[in-house]
Design an enzyme around this catalytic site. Structure first.
Site, PDB file in Angstrom:
ATOM      1  N   ASP A 144       1.279  -1.522  -0.202  1.00 55.22           N
ATOM      2  CA  ASP A 144      -0.171  -0.167   0.193  1.00 55.22           C
ATOM      3  C   ASP A 144       0.862   1.236  -0.564  1.00 55.22           C
ATOM      4  OD1 ASP A 144       0.356   1.096   3.130  1.00 55.22           O
ATOM      5  OD2 ASP A 144       0.165  -0.869   3.286  1.00 55.22           O
ATOM      6  N   SER A 145       0.432   2.505  -0.356  1.00 52.44           N
ATOM      7  CA  SER A 145       1.430   3.830  -1.026  1.00 52.44           C
ATOM      8  C   SER A 145       2.151   3.877  -0.684  1.00 52.44           C
ATOM      9  CB  SER A 145       1.202   4.395   0.550  1.00 52.44           C
ATOM     10  OG  SER A 145       1.123   5.832   0.498  1.00 52.44           O
ATOM     11  N   ALA A 146       3.598   3.912  -0.263  1.00 52.94           N
ATOM     12  CA  ALA A 146       5.016   3.234  -0.665  1.00 52.94           C
ATOM     13  C   ALA A 146       5.017   1.960  -1.540  1.00 52.94           C
ATOM     14  CB  ALA A 146       5.734   4.070   0.246  1.00 52.94           C
ATOM     15  N   PHE A 172      -2.242  -1.337  -3.488  1.00 51.77           N
ATOM     16  CA  PHE A 172      -3.216  -0.191  -2.913  1.00 51.77           C
ATOM     17  C   PHE A 172      -2.861   1.106  -3.287  1.00 51.77           C
ATOM     18  CE2 PHE A 172      -3.447  -4.599  -0.736  1.00 51.77           C
ATOM     19  CZ  PHE A 172      -4.773  -4.790  -1.695  1.00 51.77           C
ATOM     20  N   HIS A 270      -6.730   7.879   0.363  1.00 55.80           N
ATOM     21  CA  HIS A 270      -6.057   7.262  -0.245  1.00 55.80           C
ATOM     22  C   HIS A 270      -5.745   5.708   0.704  1.00 55.80           C
ATOM     23  CE1 HIS A 270      -2.070   6.898  -0.984  1.00 55.80           C
ATOM     24  NE2 HIS A 270      -1.190   6.602  -0.093  1.00 55.80           N
TER      25      HIS A 270
END
Length: 310
Positions: A144-146, A172, A270
Site C-alpha cells: 500500500d502507498s509507498a 493499493f 488514499h
C-alpha cells in the site's frame, strides 16, 4: 455505495495526525503508528515474527491449513514511516480472504536509510524466498502507498537482476512517481483528506536524499519499461493526490503488453481498502484484490469468492 459513510471517513481523516507535514520524523512515525493501530486486525489469522533476507518480518498465516502461495507484503508510510504492524489489518484481511500466508517485510526507512535501501531489502526478501525453494509463480507482491510503489520497483529490480518474475503485483494507491508530475497532484490538492503536495514532497526528499527523481526506480509511472512484467492490479480512489500515478503506470503496462487492472473507485481516499467495516467500498475492493491473488497463484479459498461467482 454510501455517501454518508464516505463523508464520515473524509472528516475522520482530516483530523488524523500529520504524516507528511512540517513535524519531526520521530513525531510523524509515532502519530502514524497510533492512527494505524485503530484499524482492527481480523481474528482469522496468526502472526509470527521471522527474519527474511536479513530483515525482520512478520509471517501472517490463516487459522487452519493454508493454501499454497505467498503474499510478499510491503507496508506503506512514505518510505520513512510504518512497519508490518501499521499495515497489519489490510495484510491480515488479504490472508483471511485468500487462505494464503503473507510475509510482511520491515524494510529500512529514510532518512536514516534513503533510496535505494528499501528496494534492496525487498529484493533481498524475494531472493531469500526463492532460495528456500518457494516458486516465483506462487508469490504475489502486494503493498500500500509507498509499499505499492515498492511492489513495482522491486519487480523492476528483480527483472534487471535476471530473477524470475512473481505471479502478480497488487498495489493499493501506490506511490509511483517522485517527480510528482501527475495532474492529480494539483487537481486533488484540496480533495485529498490526508496529504498535501508540499508534505509529500517533504517526505519524498527524505527518501531521495538529493538524488535525481527522474529514474525508473523512483518514477516508474513515467519512466519504467514494464516489458516482461507479470499481471498488475492497481486499486486507487479519486480523492487522492496519487491517483495519476496508477493511471499512468496502467498506461505504461498497456504499452508493454502487460495484463493490467486499473480499479478506480469514486469519492474515496488514499488506500481506501484499509477501511474495511467503515465504508462498503473497502470490503468490495479487498474481495476483488483477494480474487486477483488467488487467480494469479492458481488457488481459491472455498467460501465468499466462490459463492459470489457461482
Amino acid at each position: 455505495m454510501s455517501g454518508e459513510q464516505r463523508r464520515a471517513l473524509d472528516a475522520r481523516l482530516r483530523s488524523a495526525p500529520q504524516v507528511s507535514g512540517p513535524v519531526p520524523v520521530k513525531q510523524m512515525r509515532e502519530g502514524f503508528a497510533r492512527f494505524m493501530s485503530t484499524f482492527p486486525v481480523p481474528p482469522g489469522v496468526t502472526r509470527t515474527r521471522v527474519e527474511v533476507g536479513g530483515r525482520p518480518a512478520v509471517r501472517v498465516d490463516p487459522v487452519g491449513e493454508a493454501l499454497p502461495g505467498t503474499i510478499l507484503y510491503f507496508h506503506g508510510g512514505s518510505f520513512s514511516l510504518g512497519s508490518p504492524e501499521t499495515a497489519m489489518a489490510l495484510t491480515a484481511h488479504l490472508v483471511e480472504r485468500t487462505g494464503v500466508r503473507a510475509i510482511s517485510i520491515d524494510y529500512r526507512l529514510a532518512p536514516e536509510h534513503p533510496f535505494p535501501a528499501a528496494i534492496d531489502d525487498c529484493l533481498a526478501a524475494y531472493r531469500a524466498l526463492l532460495a528456500e525453494g518457494v516458486a516465483a509463480q506462487s508469490i504475489v507482491f502486494a503493498g500500500d502507498s509507498a509499499g505499492g510503489g515498492l511492489a513495482v520497483t522491486t519487480t523492476l529490480a528483480a527483472r534487471d537482476a535476471g530473477l524470475p518474475m512473481p505471479a502478480g503485483i497488487l498495489g493499493f494507491s501506490p506511490g509511483l512517481d517522485h517527480t510528482r508530475s501527475g495532474e492529480s497532484m494539483t487537481t486533488k490538492e484540496r480533495v485529498d483528506p490526508l496529504f498535501t503536495g508540499d508534505g509529500m514532497r517533504r517526505t519524498g526528499d527524505l527518501y531521495l536524499n538529493g538524488q535525481d527523481p527522474a529514474q525508473p526506480l523512483l518514477a516508474p509511472a513515467v519512466l519504467a519499461d514494464l516489458t516482461g512484467f507479470p499481471p498488475i492490479m492497481l486499486q486507487v480512489g479519486t480523492n487522492e493526490l496519487l491517483l495519476d500515478d496508477s493511471v499512468r503506470l496502467a498506461e505504461r503496462a498497456r504499452e508493454a503488453d502487460v495484463d493490467v487492472i486499473l480499479d478506480i473507485t469514486a469519492d474515496v481516499p488514499h488506500v481506501f481498502p484499509a477501511f474495511i467495516g467503515v465504508i462498503d467500498e473497502a470490503d468490495e475492493a479487498v474481495d476483488r484484490a483477494a480474487l486477483f491473488i488467488t487467480q494469479r497463484i492458481g488457488t481459491r479459498k472455498l467460501g465468499t469468492l466462490d459463492e459470489t461467482s457461482s
